[in-house]
Design an enzyme around this catalytic site. Structure first.
Site, PDB file in Angstrom:
ATOM      1  CB  SER A 268      -0.938   0.021   1.210  1.00 33.54           C
ATOM      2  OG  SER A 268      -0.205  -0.050   2.422  1.00 33.54           O
TER       3      SER A 268
ATOM      4  CG  ASP B 271      -4.862   4.903   6.939  1.00 29.84           C
ATOM      5  OD1 ASP B 271      -3.664   4.796   7.264  1.00 29.84           O
ATOM      6  OD2 ASP B 271      -5.345   4.312   5.952  1.00 29.84           O
TER       7      ASP B 271
ATOM      8  CG  HIS C 223      -1.565   3.659   4.720  1.00 34.26           C
ATOM      9  ND1 HIS C 223      -2.740   3.040   5.143  1.00 34.26           N
ATOM     10  CD2 HIS C 223      -0.842   2.710   4.076  1.00 34.26           C
ATOM     11  CE1 HIS C 223      -2.711   1.767   4.749  1.00 34.26           C
ATOM     12  NE2 HIS C 223      -1.581   1.545   4.108  1.00 34.26           N
TER      13      HIS C 223
END
Length: 346
Positions: free
Chosen positions: A30, A320, A323
């Site tokens: 990610s 978040d 991240h």
């Protein structure tokens, strides 16, 4: 005439940079997924608000951030293009991918067992996508120009955090098979094979990314009740140990593989500096994230709490619970260019 000369002087450095690195090819999780997971059956997605609210047009793209991710900044720094598109996006074609593409998939890892947790794209499958891309590029550019692109393109590998936090320390299985040190060695062995395969496909400029201080992620701090919600030292120690092993691997492979230019891109130190001294980098909050309560939300849980998300994400180190914000990504990218990737600019 003078205007043309001045314009040429401005553009020439960019043209020279682009000639050195004509494309950016990305593999990983990610940290570098620009939206491939939008097109597979998994819950590990971010193609909804408030993700992407600060991206161009304010649209969620599948990037796990409020805006751009590190590879977008790197691509721009190399004078290629402002964004690296995801390979599975049907809105893009080989003409777009010719100068940069990401095969990355959020929630994946070196270990196939990690990608199985949330049914995402394993690293071996990303390599298969790359082979398919190579065939398309040879048709599009011709054999000679395509092979030159593969040799001169910067190949970025950014993966590993999920192997520990999503797999080894989260679910039964690998922890019963390996000690933490043994598991690190197991992953390094996979990394080594992956670099060899990239090399076999013509890649010569490769950046192998290290782990961040994963014990300082808001999600880990939230569950660190004994430590008073501070960073989890054990996870940070493992990240340091693993990074040291990857660094040694790059030294070994640079000796073993002729003409390879492999660098270890380590985000650990700059990331930890940002977390420990946020005000120095223009941040106000480092222990909690922008989304919802800032403690444990990411993905769909971030969406459900979107109405409670912070007003100004640039004040936060984390978007978040897992991240970084766009601002943090930009700082890390600048650091990596200066400290590990600058050699590819010359």
């Amino acid at each position: 005439m003078e205007v043309q000369i001045i314009l040429l002087m401005v553009l020439l450095p960019l043209l020279m940079v682009r000639a050195k690195v004509p494309a950016m090819i990305v593999f990983g999780d990610s940290s570098v997924d620009a939206g491939n997971n939008n097109y597979i059956a998994t819950v590990a997605r971010s193609n909804f608000q408030p993700y992407g609210r600060d991206f161009e047009g304010g649209k969620p793209t599948g990037r796990f951030s409020n805006g751009r991710i590190t590879t977008d900044f790197l691509s721009q720094a190399f004078g290629i293009k402002p964004y690296v598109p995801p390979y599975l996006d049907p809105n893009h074609n080989i003409s777009h991918f010719a100068t940069g593409v990401t095969f990355a998939s959020a929630a994946t890892g070196y270990d196939n067992a990690t990608s199985d947790v949330l049914s995402v794209i394993p690293l071996w499958k990303q390599l298969e996508y790359y082979k398919g891309f190579q065939k398309k590029l040879r048709v599009y550019l011709g054999e000679s120009r395509a092979n030159e692109t593969f040799a001169k393109a910067l190949h970025i590998v950014s993966v590993g955090t999920n192997d520990f936090l999503e797999n080894y320390f989260a679910i039964p299985g690998r922890a019963s098979e390996y000690t933490p040190i043994e598991y690190q060695n197991f992953l390094v062995g996979i990394a080594e094979k992956f670099i060899h395969k990239l090399y076999g496909l013509g890649a010569r400029k490769i950046s192998l990314g290290g782990l961040p201080p994963m014990g300082c992620l808001p999600l880990e701090r939230t569950t660190n009740f004994v430590g008073g919600n501070d960073c989890v030292p054990r996870y940070n120690s493992i990240a340091l140990e693993f990074n040291q092993k990857l660094s040694k691997l790059t030294t070994t492979l640079n000796k073993d593989l002729p003409q390879i230019r492999l660098v270890f891109s380590n985000p650990y130190d700059i990331f930890l500096q940002i977390i420990q001294k946020p005000a120095h980098y223009g941040f106000q909050v480092a222990s909690m994230s922008c989304c919802a309560t800032g403690m444990f939300e990411m993905g769909y849980s971030c969406s459900r709490g979107s109405s409670f998300s912070c007003i100004d994400a640039s004040r936060y180190v984390f978007w978040d619970s897992f991240h970084p914000t766009e601002k943090t990504n930009g700082i890390i990218a600048k650091y990596l260019v200066k400290n590990s990737l600058a050699q590819f600019l010359h």
